[in-house]
Design an enzyme around this catalytic site. Sequence first.
Site, PDB file in Angstrom:
ATOM      1  N   HIS A   1       0.822  -1.206   0.000  1.00  0.00           N
ATOM      2  CA  HIS A   1       0.000   0.000   0.000  1.00  0.00           C
ATOM      3  C   HIS A   1       0.857   1.257   0.000  1.00  0.00           C
ATOM      4  O   HIS A   1       0.722   2.121  -0.843  1.00  0.00           O
ATOM      5  CB  HIS A   1      -0.961   0.005   1.196  1.00  0.00           C
ATOM      6  CG  HIS A   1      -2.034   1.033   1.049  1.00  0.00           C
ATOM      7  ND1 HIS A   1      -1.827   2.375   1.313  1.00  0.00           N
ATOM      8  CD2 HIS A   1      -3.309   0.917   0.624  1.00  0.00           C
ATOM      9  CE1 HIS A   1      -2.950   3.034   1.062  1.00  0.00           C
ATOM     10  NE2 HIS A   1      -3.858   2.182   0.644  1.00  0.00           N
TER      11      HIS A   1
ATOM     12  N   GLU B   1       1.142   4.115  -2.736  1.00  0.00           N
ATOM     13  CA  GLU B   1       1.118   5.484  -2.211  1.00  0.00           C
ATOM     14  C   GLU B   1       2.398   5.915  -1.502  1.00  0.00           C
ATOM     15  O   GLU B   1       2.424   6.943  -0.838  1.00  0.00           O
ATOM     16  CB  GLU B   1      -0.073   5.622  -1.248  1.00  0.00           C
ATOM     17  CG  GLU B   1      -1.404   5.586  -1.974  1.00  0.00           C
ATOM     18  CD  GLU B   1      -2.606   5.612  -1.039  1.00  0.00           C
ATOM     19  OE1 GLU B   1      -2.475   6.015   0.119  1.00  0.00           O
ATOM     20  OE2 GLU B   1      -3.695   5.207  -1.500  1.00  0.00           O
TER      21      GLU B   1
ATOM     22  N   HIS C   1      -7.287  -1.828  -4.615  1.00  0.00           N
ATOM     23  CA  HIS C   1      -5.940  -1.555  -5.138  1.00  0.00           C
ATOM     24  C   HIS C   1      -5.456  -2.698  -6.036  1.00  0.00           C
ATOM     25  O   HIS C   1      -4.880  -2.459  -7.100  1.00  0.00           O
ATOM     26  CB  HIS C   1      -4.947  -1.348  -3.992  1.00  0.00           C
ATOM     27  CG  HIS C   1      -5.149  -0.061  -3.268  1.00  0.00           C
ATOM     28  ND1 HIS C   1      -5.092   1.165  -3.888  1.00  0.00           N
ATOM     29  CD2 HIS C   1      -5.425   0.205  -1.961  1.00  0.00           C
ATOM     30  CE1 HIS C   1      -5.308   2.124  -3.002  1.00  0.00           C
ATOM     31  NE2 HIS C   1      -5.526   1.562  -1.817  1.00  0.00           N
TER      32      HIS C   1
HETATM   33 CO    CO Z   1      -5.738   2.613  -0.084  1.00  0.00          CO
END
Ligand code: CO
Length: 299
Positions: free
Chosen positions: A183, A213, A245
């Site tokens: 993530h 991210e 995702h």
């Molecule tokens: Co997220």
Amino acid sequence: MQYRFGVTQKAISAFVLLFILILPSIVLAGHGEPAAAKKGILLVAFGSSMDEAQVSFDNLDAAVKKTFPDVPVRWSFSSAIIRNVLAEKGRNVDSPATALSKMMDDGFTHVAVQSLHTIPGEEYFGILDTAKRFEGMPKGMSKITVGNPLLYSDADMVRTAKAIAANIPKDRKAKDAVVLMGHGTHHGANIYYPASQYYFSNIDPKIFVGTVEGSPTLDDVKKKLAKSKAKKVYLMPYMSVAGDHARNDMAGDEADSWVSELTKAGYKCVPVLKGSAEFPQVVDIWVDHLKVAFKHLDS
Ligand code: CO
């Protein structure tokens, strides 16, 4: 006769003494204090808006209930955005704070909270903070412990790398690369992703960790792929669920998905839509962290 009378006298004194000793607890019970410890488990996942993610949560739920067959297990999602999306679909999932207050009202005195997150980032520290505020509230829980997320110690890193490597599809050849999509976060705990790369590299030189991210980025991964000379790439989420995702940012049809980008760069891509909580060896790590937290309820 004299002798027997003595015994009776002793028995009466013992009874009176016993009564005096247990009297305070009877009085306290009369004032609504919990008579005995009531232990419970609260699981906290980030949550997912996708039904496909439920398989991961069901796996974790089954493993926890198998390990603690006599302990009530409750669930909560730490993401408010996810909870709101689910509520619109008619499914209500509690926040950790709501779940803890319900447990408090239901008379739980000792609660082990288990973070089902991957890294000790913002979500995990939020749970620690919430738990701390609930501990010792008037007529509330006397003890709350919090279990570590998947990655915490050096031993967790080694174990997780092995567990995930063991679940790479069997048709993958040694010359093929594997890209794990983590993530990533603005939180300092993002360091767990580049750190993971070290542990994966130790067991397999063609496993590469990237994030959506944070860092490493997809560009960082592309550089490593170019050096690896791999032509085929297996893409797997490095997240507990194969949710939004994994299905969109990783394997989606959009031009900027990882599959599209890597296909454009000349790689043959094989997306694997399985979250890490679908792998029993990974689930075991979370359960072991919960065992530690549960044990600490008594110390
Ligand atoms: Co997220």
